[in-house]
Design an enzyme around this catalytic site. Sequence first.
Site, PDB file in Angstrom:
ATOM      1  N   CYS A 174     -12.250  11.821  24.501  1.00  0.00           N
ATOM      2  CA  CYS A 174     -12.985  12.579  23.484  1.00  0.00           C
ATOM      3  C   CYS A 174     -14.436  12.618  23.937  1.00  0.00           C
ATOM      4  O   CYS A 174     -15.129  11.599  23.923  1.00  0.00           O
ATOM      5  CB  CYS A 174     -12.849  11.893  22.130  1.00  0.00           C
ATOM      6  SG  CYS A 174     -14.031  12.478  20.910  1.00  0.00           S
ATOM      7  N   VAL A 186       3.870   1.080  -5.437  1.00  0.00           N
ATOM      8  CA  VAL A 186       4.450   0.309  -6.536  1.00  0.00           C
ATOM      9  C   VAL A 186       4.517   1.226  -7.753  1.00  0.00           C
ATOM     10  O   VAL A 186       3.491   1.651  -8.274  1.00  0.00           O
ATOM     11  CB  VAL A 186       3.602  -0.950  -6.827  1.00  0.00           C
ATOM     12  CG1 VAL A 186       4.111  -1.663  -8.061  1.00  0.00           C
ATOM     13  CG2 VAL A 186       3.615  -1.871  -5.614  1.00  0.00           C
ATOM     14  N   GLU A 198       0.851  -1.198   0.000  1.00  0.00           N
ATOM     15  CA  GLU A 198       0.000   0.000   0.000  1.00  0.00           C
ATOM     16  C   GLU A 198       0.883   1.242   0.000  1.00  0.00           C
ATOM     17  O   GLU A 198       1.821   1.340   0.786  1.00  0.00           O
ATOM     18  CB  GLU A 198      -0.909  -0.019   1.230  1.00  0.00           C
ATOM     19  CG  GLU A 198      -1.593   1.297   1.566  1.00  0.00           C
ATOM     20  CD  GLU A 198      -2.444   1.844   0.417  1.00  0.00           C
ATOM     21  OE1 GLU A 198      -3.248   1.089  -0.154  1.00  0.00           O
ATOM     22  OE2 GLU A 198      -2.281   3.037   0.095  1.00  0.00           O
ATOM     23  N   HIS A 252     -25.412  -1.720   0.279  1.00  0.00           N
ATOM     24  CA  HIS A 252     -26.472  -1.706  -0.722  1.00  0.00           C
ATOM     25  C   HIS A 252     -27.089  -3.088  -0.916  1.00  0.00           C
ATOM     26  O   HIS A 252     -26.425  -4.098  -0.731  1.00  0.00           O
ATOM     27  CB  HIS A 252     -25.905  -1.260  -2.078  1.00  0.00           C
ATOM     28  CG  HIS A 252     -25.481   0.173  -2.116  1.00  0.00           C
ATOM     29  ND1 HIS A 252     -26.363   1.208  -1.977  1.00  0.00           N
ATOM     30  CD2 HIS A 252     -24.267   0.738  -2.303  1.00  0.00           C
ATOM     31  CE1 HIS A 252     -25.701   2.363  -2.067  1.00  0.00           C
ATOM     32  NE2 HIS A 252     -24.426   2.102  -2.258  1.00  0.00           N
ATOM     33  N   ALA A 264     -21.032   4.967   2.939  1.00  0.00           N
ATOM     34  CA  ALA A 264     -21.121   3.922   3.967  1.00  0.00           C
ATOM     35  C   ALA A 264     -22.457   3.186   3.965  1.00  0.00           C
ATOM     36  O   ALA A 264     -22.999   2.853   5.006  1.00  0.00           O
ATOM     37  CB  ALA A 264     -20.837   4.514   5.343  1.00  0.00           C
ATOM     38  N   ILE A 265     -22.968   2.937   2.768  1.00  0.00           N
ATOM     39  CA  ILE A 265     -24.221   2.197   2.666  1.00  0.00           C
ATOM     40  C   ILE A 265     -23.932   0.774   2.212  1.00  0.00           C
ATOM     41  O   ILE A 265     -23.137   0.541   1.300  1.00  0.00           O
ATOM     42  CB  ILE A 265     -25.194   2.887   1.681  1.00  0.00           C
ATOM     43  CG1 ILE A 265     -25.577   4.260   2.239  1.00  0.00           C
ATOM     44  CG2 ILE A 265     -26.436   2.039   1.454  1.00  0.00           C
ATOM     45  CD1 ILE A 265     -26.319   5.132   1.273  1.00  0.00           C
ATOM     46  N   ILE A 301     -14.127  -0.332  -9.693  1.00  0.00           N
ATOM     47  CA  ILE A 301     -14.994  -0.597  -8.523  1.00  0.00           C
ATOM     48  C   ILE A 301     -15.487   0.762  -8.041  1.00  0.00           C
ATOM     49  O   ILE A 301     -14.929   1.368  -7.132  1.00  0.00           O
ATOM     50  CB  ILE A 301     -14.215  -1.341  -7.412  1.00  0.00           C
ATOM     51  CG1 ILE A 301     -13.402  -2.497  -7.989  1.00  0.00           C
ATOM     52  CG2 ILE A 301     -15.175  -1.825  -6.333  1.00  0.00           C
ATOM     53  CD1 ILE A 301     -14.234  -3.587  -8.637  1.00  0.00           C
ATOM     54  N   CYS A 329     -17.147  14.539  22.888  1.00  0.00           N
ATOM     55  CA  CYS A 329     -18.249  14.575  21.924  1.00  0.00           C
ATOM     56  C   CYS A 329     -18.600  13.159  21.480  1.00  0.00           C
ATOM     57  O   CYS A 329     -19.762  12.814  21.353  1.00  0.00           O
ATOM     58  CB  CYS A 329     -17.874  15.405  20.706  1.00  0.00           C
ATOM     59  SG  CYS A 329     -17.391  17.089  21.071  1.00  0.00           S
ATOM     60  N   CYS A 336     -10.553  17.996  23.155  1.00  0.00           N
ATOM     61  CA  CYS A 336      -9.772  16.764  23.353  1.00  0.00           C
ATOM     62  C   CYS A 336      -8.568  16.646  22.430  1.00  0.00           C
ATOM     63  O   CYS A 336      -7.763  15.747  22.604  1.00  0.00           O
ATOM     64  CB  CYS A 336     -10.664  15.551  23.124  1.00  0.00           C
ATOM     65  SG  CYS A 336     -11.083  15.324  21.383  1.00  0.00           S
TER      66      CYS A 336
END
Lengths: 409, 473
Positions: free
Chosen positions: B412, B185, B44, B62, B59-60, B347, B414, B454
């Site tokens: 944190c 790479v 990576e 599907h 972030a669904i 993708i 919140c 924080c």
Amino acid sequence: MTRRVDVLVVGAGPAGLVAAARLAAAGARVEVLEREQRAGGVPRHCAHRGFGGPPHALTGPAHARRLTEAAVGAGAEVRTGVTALDWTGPLALATVGPRGAETLAARAVVLATGARERPRAARLVPGTRPDGVYTTGELQQAVHLYGQRIGTRAVVVGAEAVSHAAADTVRAAGAEVVALVTDLPRAPAPAARTLQARLRHRTPVLTGTSVTELLGRGLLSGVRVRHRDGRTATLPCDTVVFTGDFVPDHELARHGALSLDPGTRGPAVDGALRTSRPGVFAAGSVLHAAESAATAGREGAHAARAVRDWLAEGGTGRAHWPTGVPLLASPPLLRIAPNRVTPSDRLPYVLRTAIPLSRPSLYVTQDGRPLHRQRLPLATAVPHRPLTLTPRWTHRVDPAGGPVHVALA
Amino acid sequence: MTVTASGPLPAEPYDVVIVGAGVVGCAIARRLAHHPALRVALAESRDDVGQGTSKANTAILHTGFDAVPGSLESRLVREGARQLAAYADESGIPVERVGALLVAWDEEQLAALPRLAEKAGRNAYHDTRLIGPADLYAREPHLGPGALGALHVPGESIVCPWTTTLAYATQAVRAGVDLHLNTPVEHAGHHDGVHRLTTPRGPLYARRLVNAAGLHADRLDRSLGLDDFTVAPRRGQLVVHDKFARALVRHILLPVPTARGKGVLVAPTVYGNVLLGPTAEDLDDKDATESTAAGLRALRAQGRRILPALLDEEVTAVYAGLRAATEHDDYRIRAHPAQGCVTVGGIRSTGLTASLAIAEHVTGLLTRTGLDPGAEHPPEPVRMPNLGEAFPRPHQQPERVAADPEYGVLVCHCERVSRGEIRDALAGTVPPRSLEGLRRRTRARSGRCGGFHCGAAVRALFEEARGREEARR
Ligand SMILES: Cc1cc2nc3c(=O)[nH]c(=O)nc-3n(C[C@H](O)[C@H](O)[C@H](O)COP(=O)(O)OP(=O)(O)OC[C@H]3O[C@@H](n4cnc5c(N)ncnc54)[C@H](O)[C@@H]3O)c2cc1C
Ligand SMILES: Cc1cc2nc3c(=O)[nH]c(=O)nc-3n(C[C@H](O)[C@H](O)[C@H](O)COP(=O)(O)OP(=O)(O)OC[C@H]3O[C@@H](n4cnc5c(N)ncnc54)[C@H](O)[C@@H]3O)c2cc1C
């Protein structure tokens, strides 16, 4: 299991600590919940002087220490590392801390949860998402509490008093302040402060200028600014501090469905700092983000008196809980606190204006009936600085009448 | 367990090297980890997994109801959704099956709904239902005025994309996959059945290559002499709203796609926030993940129509992701036996959902390049820390706080992240190398205060752990 105390104070900043000290001195069993590891609130990380009574010569940490010692000395229990999470009843709160979860019930609750500055995202400043983006609160803690390194060149967004505190912190960390930037046409800080920045530190204070974009991937490389006349420029920097633009930390107030004031976005209170729920009071920056620590302390003391009266009358079910009538600030006035009024209120009001006003006079009316007129002792009132209105007219308010309006005469 | 981020790379050829540790590359690594005989590495270019498009989407999870019927994407989304729902359950990845409503705001959109229901059927999704305005406003009382009706898709869910990617990577690394971070790479050369991958950390050798480089998959393919597609990044900007907004919306509110454009969605997140977005902007720059004034203005104008009260709440984050669109209207997943390589391209906007099915499909294709994966032995299951609001967080579990008081110390405020959770993340199998990485593992600093309260304390914990790490080395 629920533990019971007389008074629960949420937040150990100046407002909460002063309230707790007064109440404990008067014999009440008081517990202060503070979610940070140390008591003191925001002054804990304000290294500059400007706190305490006149001549305001204490540093923030010294002020925080004194207030904490006074509260503890008077017999209040100040519990740090404990968060008030949510309400479990009208006067009961769920808490969590290293000793686990606990529900606390009280005969009165004082919300003194303070305020925060709006961070970059909330201000919708577009651009990349690099490192090196701060608020004053985070910057002060990074530099003064943790000795962390920041960048070498910082742009400070804002030019009010807190912005200068941020600039001083940048310099204390050994970095350079590239400029203070405000979209206001005139620098809102006291003139001496602006002059000092310009002359002594040679820091430009750019007025009529807004930040339009953050640049740089990974690390900040600069901010794009636009002047009102349309000119744009890039200020190269590796750090940017978003200052001011305070909002109340009103999470508990909202979770408790307390009425909020649309101008302050904090809980609506009358002159005895009573919220819409019997037995729940509020004081400090949560009411009007943000005024001075002295104002917060004064309100803490005032709330303590009101809480004592409430406890003396027997609390929920028996005591009288007047809600007053709404007190509304008309534009260009931005907000007023307290923002409800009953005829017996005795606490001075703090207001803010959206635009500079020369020789301002305030005019108070109810249902068209004049209640009070007051010339403010100022040649000019400017945004980001408090205006004070006396409460010496509240006895004229008709508690059965309509809203009371405060406008410019 | 091997995770590296600097220094030279192993000289021995791996059986398989996967390039790109997005949700797709990590899912493939996890799938190959089912075969203990294989030596597998995941390379990576950035300092963490899931730093590309996989961290910046809507972030669904599907159902695939609106895919192109008969396409590879349609099948892999359908299968992947089922697999990920089961995997999430087993691994502690938060998922909420909130369902979606495609809201029609004009006659044209209303007329499109039955066609969409029929298309869903052709994608083997049969649970859609048309609902009228009364039912719609009963379900979504805060919806702006003027909606005419909706198509209800009860299976659409929300998921934590960060935990998903991290769970795959964690499981793969624990099962013996080598993860090499900071390893871009730059070039791939294939000689005598072995790939020589050029990286700034020196060469990396592989008998088989999986190209899961997302936006850069076309470039990597070209260095192997393949010219199958070109990636054209399509940016999506998104605005995240404070948790107070969560009570305003119960479903994912999807736009109805028409000839005149796609519109934006309003969706809850598993963290208890509300998303507004994304834009769709065709760009050339594959790094252009910045937000723009015009984009934000357009989103807020649409948000005001869909859910007016949303705009009164504070914005807690603004971000943008780039979809890896290509000239093809489907995924572009191909085996290239002559090059000993499988390319996972195109993708675009469903890769999170389809990830596990893509991984299975790619493993099948690898055997077609002559790879003998050997016996199959499923890796140990993982149990990830819960970041979702619908499930108990550590500070809400009295027995956990009693056993370890660090879970009761909130740092944190919140997001109510405890020092114990931050400690655990810093000591994880794939530890964070930046504050952003820590944020994706814990939610620390992602709340309404943006670090006012924080930020410095969280940074102190992070730097302390890094210091200890460096001292050990
Ligand atoms: C950068 C900066 C510089 C300033 N400089 C000056 C100055 O020079 N002079 C001056 O007079 N004023 C100054 N001020 C303003 C001053 O700090 C505030 O007026 C004062 O701190 C307000 O006190 P407070 O008690 O209302 O709130 P805070 O000081 O904010 O305290 C609130 C406390 O409540 C706690 N809390 C909140 N929610 C919970 C919960 N749910 N459970 C438990 N605890 C909770 C918080 O952790 C915090 O400790 C400055 C402010 C800033 C931000
Ligand atoms: C706005 C938006 C909304 C979306 N919403 C959803 C949704 O709701 N549901 C859903 O299922 N999907 C959604 N998606 C799609 C989903 O996010 C993607 O399909 C998925 O993340 C693709 O994963 P990936 O692993 O292929 O790509 P990436 O996450 O981009 O991973 C590729 C990785 O390869 C690395 N890399 C690239 N080149 C090299 C190299 N030469 N050497 C080494 N490493 C390299 C990159 O650094 C990167 O980490 C959305 C996408 C966008 C943009």
